[in-house]
Enzyme design. Structure first.
Site, mmCIF file in Angstrom:
data_model
loop_
_atom_site.group_PDB
_atom_site.id
_atom_site.type_symbol
_atom_site.label_atom_id
_atom_site.label_comp_id
_atom_site.label_asym_id
_atom_site.label_seq_id
_atom_site.Cartn_x
_atom_site.Cartn_y
_atom_site.Cartn_z
ATOM 1 N N SER A 126 32.782 43.638 28.632
ATOM 2 C CA SER A 126 33.754 43.422 29.695
ATOM 3 C C SER A 126 33.518 44.402 30.844
ATOM 4 O O SER A 126 33.421 45.604 30.634
ATOM 5 C CB SER A 126 35.157 43.604 29.112
ATOM 6 N N GLY A 127 33.391 43.863 32.042
ATOM 7 C CA GLY A 127 33.186 44.710 33.221
ATOM 8 C C GLY A 127 31.724 44.940 33.553
ATOM 9 O O GLY A 127 31.401 45.654 34.501
ATOM 10 N N THR A 131 30.704 37.770 35.480
ATOM 11 C CA THR A 131 31.310 36.809 36.397
ATOM 12 C C THR A 131 30.685 36.940 37.791
ATOM 13 O O THR A 131 30.395 35.944 38.442
ATOM 14 C CB THR A 131 32.829 37.026 36.451
ATOM 15 N N ASN A 176 38.285 46.205 33.062
ATOM 16 C CA ASN A 176 37.808 45.503 34.243
ATOM 17 C C ASN A 176 39.000 45.019 35.064
ATOM 18 O O ASN A 176 39.918 44.411 34.523
ATOM 19 C CB ASN A 176 36.952 44.299 33.759
ATOM 20 N N SER A 179 39.050 40.955 34.907
ATOM 21 C CA SER A 179 38.456 40.551 33.636
ATOM 22 C C SER A 179 38.750 39.086 33.334
ATOM 23 O O SER A 179 39.888 38.621 33.447
ATOM 24 C CB SER A 179 39.008 41.435 32.524
ATOM 25 N N SER A 180 37.683 38.363 32.961
ATOM 26 C CA SER A 180 37.866 36.948 32.610
ATOM 27 C C SER A 180 38.554 36.902 31.259
ATOM 28 O O SER A 180 38.040 37.439 30.284
ATOM 29 C CB SER A 180 36.515 36.248 32.504
ATOM 30 N N GLY A 404 33.089 39.217 27.484
ATOM 31 C CA GLY A 404 32.131 40.076 26.792
ATOM 32 C C GLY A 404 32.758 40.769 25.586
ATOM 33 O O GLY A 404 33.990 40.841 25.456
ATOM 34 N N GLU A 406 34.390 43.275 23.349
ATOM 35 C CA GLU A 406 35.304 44.338 23.784
ATOM 36 C C GLU A 406 35.964 45.040 22.598
ATOM 37 O O GLU A 406 36.244 44.448 21.568
ATOM 38 C CB GLU A 406 36.344 43.803 24.783
#
Ligand SMILES: Nc1ncnc2c1ncn2[C@@H]1O[C@H](COP(=O)(O)OP(=O)(O)OP(=O)(O)O)[C@@H](O)[C@H]1O
Ligand SMILES: [Mg+2]
Length: 1034
Positions: A126-127, A131, A176, A179-180, A404, A406
């Site tokens: 993540s981050g 994306t 993030n 974050s998605s 991602g 995490e």
């Protein structure tokens, strides 16, 4: 410059690559731009050092073969301009410095040339920038792909789908700011021209729990804040909202309404615009926002009252909710405080306790938001649908941007799912990239254990479905009983003393490929069940809001089957995703996050080392160096490069594998550079394939420029090498041509000297040449028709053959002429042939007769008296002609008609048959050699009826005599006399006709009692139609 040194060392045997590297700017050459070129490729320190050096220079992209490693710079770099996009368009992967555009372009070109669907898998925690990467790729396609006006709309919608989905599906987390919180797989569809014509998005498991709860320092989904911050006054009033996020229970849990990196107000504007571009009308936007606002109102629904008699304490929320959701307020209130149970066939409303009531409310919020999100994705898909898909003839590039891996302080069901997904993708990565080296990969210590997840999910499901006192803790116990023995699973109870210290009693720990994660079982069952009370569902089904109406289907109510649990649904959707990805040619982008504080320029080595480790980048590199980095299906490889080898060009007829073997042998691949598999060729080094590709491009280039397809058998790379090579080829070719020309001339001269000798080595070339050129000349100058007597003069050696050929040619022309002629013409020609035999060179007026066609008769029905016809009876007339008869005695001229029948010649005087001469009595026919028309029919004196021979004159004497000869079959009885003709007059007396040439035709009795005939000399030649027809026919 140790870098350059090591680089040169590594590529010492590879001048080509060195040259290529030198073409890049000095800055590009910081470190190595492909880890494959690292001297010490097994050293993690060297790997990290290379990343660090490049990161420092803002070189965030580096390859491992064809895999792109990307480090999040946390700042805007000037590397995504239109110029950059142009630079990467259609350029070979290795020619320019590593870039995400190169990966995008490579996939695009593979899709177009190999006609195989592609996918780009973007992974990383993540981050790390997944994306962002997927957006860059989309922008690249939108900019570089050809576009018509219609395509432009699709391009816009593809681009605009991002801000909308991010508003509803992304949130600020600790990791993030954007974050998605859902997985996204997007297909971009390209038509045969390579223009993007459509798209399709599949979404995966939205983290719905965020709607009702956020960890400290995190936010709810962006859209709530955007609406509150950016929404116009009127809008907020209509929705019953205040411009203050602190007012909403669902927005205060994380205590983090404002984020410095986010401008909710401007994002709101962007989202509103994007909704319009995607095709939302005002009503739809209004209904969508009603739903968003109602979720906020739901969060503020407060419960009070006593246990067993829970009620809603504030009315205002219900008022707004009833309006916004389009439902009956009282029914909604009851559904939020009661539960419908069916006992003994009767429906009962059982009151909820406080805790149950708030979780029912939250369940409703999550369901409403989650389903609306899915509806949104479907709506976007509808707007991206490729309308002209009658042939379904499009290719696809898929982009996978999924949450991602995490790890948080507290990890719950969501992290479990997210990490499961990441593990699945890692497995896929191994399967797809490293399959043939799987053993080696395993030897590297990377193993895959998918079973542990499956086991956990099925136990979770069992606990969810089991009647009785199932709880999160019983689930944990069950886990201990069943997967407890697994090396990658541990709980507090099963752990050793050291581990126990860092584990809660309600946790289980999994060893992922990316590291250990402790999961807290609290909430696992509820989240997996994802239940919404039936009466709440019923209320929503009655909603007047059109979107909700589509989200909550009445059929669902009558469906008695228990819905699938969240984990099982997710597992199934991931299995489908794996299938989709497996059917495509993958490219990889491995994203790395440089630090946890979202800071530009900070390279946290520990954090990065950890990511390098769990992304398996070192193993990836080792396998690349040791194994076969490239694979191509035989047919693709052969199709692409067949023109580089004479044996495979234009088509290889045998087995594909043999064709590829022949081709690579010709290309000079060394045995250690490649291996032939069952259906693919495996190539060890990128440079080999790259060089072949270069060769191919050169060949195409030459082909276009010189209309010439060279078969090249060695590898070269740089423009200079290519130029040198090509100049060499040209010079050698010129020299060879000169040599050949001299040889030819020499041989020719010698052959000429020896030309009259028997065939010998000295003259055989010359003789062959002479023969060849005579035959070619003949071929070009053959006579056109039977009258054309021209024929090229043959060389002495070919005289005989030439004569044979001439005859053959003539026969051929005659044969084809004969085949063409009609029966009438054939008859004409037969008569003419007879005339020719009889008179040619014998009678002076014969030549004039040749062009005149013989007619079937010179007298028609009306010219002959009917009495004559009657007298002839059944005797068929074959020919009739007007003639002049000369009396036997006084030679008086009298007009008569001569009729020929099958049996006799009949002389007619008007109505009377004056004389009939049976052919049997016809002894002979006499005619002069001059140009007159007189002839004598000699009649047998045995025939008493006859009065002697008959002297006649015809204007068509050749024709008349030919007809008589044919009819009477007296061809051999025609005498052509010079000077005079003697004939019998009757009773033994004779008459004489004297013929003399003169200037005027004259027939008269001479003083000597003979008939004197003066014939014209030099008759004029006349060209009649018949003659031209005759010629033409020839
Ligand atoms: N190439 C880049 N250039 C500049 N900034 C970047 C780049 N990539 C990422 N960032 C920054 O990092 C942030 C996080 O990136 P991104 O949202 O793409 O992460 P992610 O991998 O999708 O994470 P998640 O799994 O949480 O969705 C971005 O908002 C942006 O600020
Ligand atoms: Mg993301």
């Amino acid at each position: 410059r140790p870098n350059t040194q090591s680089l040169l060392h590594v590529v010492a045997s590879d001048g080509v690559r060195a040259m290529m590297e030198s073409a890049l700017t000095a800055r590009d050459r910081v470190g190595v731009q492909d880890f494959v070129l690292l001297e010490n490729f097994t050293s993690e320190a060297a790997f990290i050092e290379n990343l660090r050096k490049r990161f420092k220079e803002n070189l965030i992209y580096t390859y491992i073969g064809s895999v792109l490693v990307s480090v999040n710079p946390y700042k805007d770099l000037e590397i995504y301009t239109k110029n950059h996009m142009e630079r990467y368009r259609g350029v070979n992967f290795y020619e320019v410095s590593p870039h995400i555009y190169a990966v995008a372009d490579n996939s695009y070109r593979s899709m177009r040339t190999e006609r195989k669907d592609q996918c780009i898998l973007i992974s990383g925690e993540s981050g790390a920038g997944k994306t962002e990467a997927s957006k860059k790729i989309l922008q690249y396609y939108a900019f570089t792909c050809p576009a018509s006006e219609q395509v432009q709309t699709i391009k816009d919608r593809l681009l605009q789908s991002n801000p909308v989905l991010e508003a509803f599906g992304n949130a600020k987390t600790l990791r993030n700011d954007n974050s998605s919180r859902f997985g996204k797989y997007m297909d971009i569809q390209f038509d045969f021209k390579g223009a993007p014509v459509g798209g399709h998005i599949i979404n995966y498991l939205l983290e719905k729990s965020r709607v009702v709860h956020q960890n400290h320092g995190e936010r709810n989904f962006h859209i709530f804040y955007q609406l509150i911050e950016g929404g116009e006054e009127d809008l907020l009033r209509a929705l019953g909202l205040e411009r203050n996020p602190q007012q909403y229970q669902y927005l205060v849990k994380g205590n983090c309404p404002k984020v410095s990196s986010i401008n909710d107000r401007s994002d709101w504007k962007m989202v509103r615009k994007a909704l319009t571009v995607i095709g939302f009308n005002e009503d739809e936007v209004e209904e969508l926002l009603n739903i968003i606002a109602s979720v906020l109102h739901l969060g503020n629904v407060q419960y009070g009252g006593e246990e067993g008699n829970v009620c809603i304490t504030s009315d205002t929320q219900i008022k707004y909710l009833a309006r916004l959701l389009g439902v009956n307020g009282a029914v909604l209130t009851e559904a939020l405080t009661h539960k419908k149970i069916i006992a003994k066939g009767e429906e009962l409303m059982s009151p909820l306790n406080l805790e149950q009531a708030s979780s029912a409310r939250d369940a409703l919020s999550k369901a409403v938001y989650g389903r609306t999100f899915t509806w949104l994705v479907n709506k976007i898909n509808a707007s991206l649908t490729y309308t002209d898909d009658s042939h379904k003839n499009y290719s696809v590039i898929g982009l996978l941007d999924i949450y991602g891996f995490e790890v948080f302080q507290h990890n719950s069901f969501e992290q479990f799912c997210i990490n499961y997904c990441n593990e699945k993708l890692q497995q896929l990565f191994i399967e797809l990239t490293l399959k043939s080296e799987q053993e080696e990969y395993e030897a590297e210590g990377i193993t895959w254990e998918p079973e542990k997840f499956k086991g956990i999910i099925s136990i979770l499901d069992e606990e969810c479905l089991r009647p009785g006192d199932a709880s999160d803790l019983t689930f944990l116990e069950k886990l201990e009983d069943t997967v407890g023995g697994h090396a990658h699973f541990v709980t507090h109870k099963l752990a050793d003393a050291k581990t126990r210290k860092v584990m809660g009693r309600d946790e289980f720990r999994l060893l992922h490929y990316a590291g250990e994660v402790n999961y807290n079982v609290n909430g696992f069952l509820d989240k997996n069940n994802d239940l919404l009370f039936r009466n709440l569902k019923e209320v929503m089904c009655m909603s007047e809001n059109k979107i909700l109406n589509q989200c909550f289907d009445r059929e669902e109510l009558s469906d008695k089957k228990r819905p699938e649990t969240a984990a099982t649904q997710f597992k199934a959707s991931l299995a489908k995703l794996m299938e989709i990805l497996m059917s495509k040619e993958p490219s990889y982008i491995r994203c790395i996050k440089p630090n946890d504080s979202k800071q530009a320029g900070r390279f946290d080595e520990v954090l990065i080392r950890h990511q390098v480790k769990y992304l398996g980048l070192m193993e990836n590199l080792r396998v690349r160096r040791a194994g076969f980095a490239y694979r191509r299906r035989y047919e693709v490889f052969l199709q692409r490069y067949k023109s580089l080898c004479p044996d495979t060009w234009p088509n290889w007829q045998g087995k594909l594998a043999d064709g590829v073997a022949t081709l690579v042998k010709h290309l000079g691949y060394k045995p250690e550079e490649y291996k032939l598999g069952r259906s693919k060729i495996f190539i060890r080094f990128p440079k080999t394939l790259f060089a072949t590709e270069e060769l191919m491009i050169c060949a195409q280039c030459f082909h276009h420029r010189h209309k010439f397809k060279p078969f090249l058998s060695f590898l070269f790379l740089s423009p200079i090498a290519i130029q040198a090579w090509w100049r060499g080829i040209l010079a050698r070719r010129r020299a060879q041509r000169r040599r050949q020309a001299a040889d030819t001339i020499r041989r020719f001269i010698k052959g000429f000297i020896y030309r009259h000798r028997e065939r010998c080595p000295e003259n055989e070339y010359f003789l062959d040449y002479v023969r060849y050129s005579f035959l070619m000349k003949l071929h070009r100058n053959l006579p056109k028709n039977v009258l054309d007597k021209s024929w090229p003069t043959p060389p002495a050696a070919l005289a005989e053959a030439s004569e044979h050929l001439r005859k053959l040619c003539m026969q051929n022309m005659v044969w084809s002429y004969c085949k063409k002629i009609s029966p009438e013409w054939k008859h004409q020609m037969e008569q003419k042939m007879i005339a020719s035999e009889l008179f040619k060179d014998k009678k002076d007026n014969y030549p004039q007769s040749v062009p005149k066609l013989f007619v079937s008769t010179r007298l028609n029905g009306e010219d002959i008296n009917p009495k004559v016809v009657q007298a002839l009876g059944s005797e068929k007339m074959k020919y009739a002609v007007p003639v002049t008869k000369y009396d036997r005695k006084g030679y008086k001229a009298r007009p008569r008609q001569l009729l020929l029948t099958a049996n006799s010649a009949v002389i007619i005087e008007e109505t009377k048959l004056k004389q009939r001469i049976d052919y049997g009595a016809l002894k002979g026919i006499s005619v002069s050699s001059l140009s007159d028309g007189l002839f004598v029919l000699h009649v047998s004196s045995d025939d008493n009826k006859q009065k002697g021979d008959v002297v006649l004159q015809s204007d068509h004497v050749i024709e008349t005599l030919t007809k008589i000869a044919i009819c009477s079959d007296k061809i051999n009885s025609i005498n052509i006399n010079q000077g005079s003709i003697t004939f019998t007059v009757g009773q033994g007396k004779e008459g004489i006709i004297d013929f003399t040439p003169g200037s005027e035709l004259l027939v008269a009795k001479a003083k000597n009692g003979h008939l004197s005939v003066v014939s014209l000399l030099n008759l004029p030649h006349s060209q009649s139609d018949g003659f031209s027809k005759l010629k033409a026919e020839m």
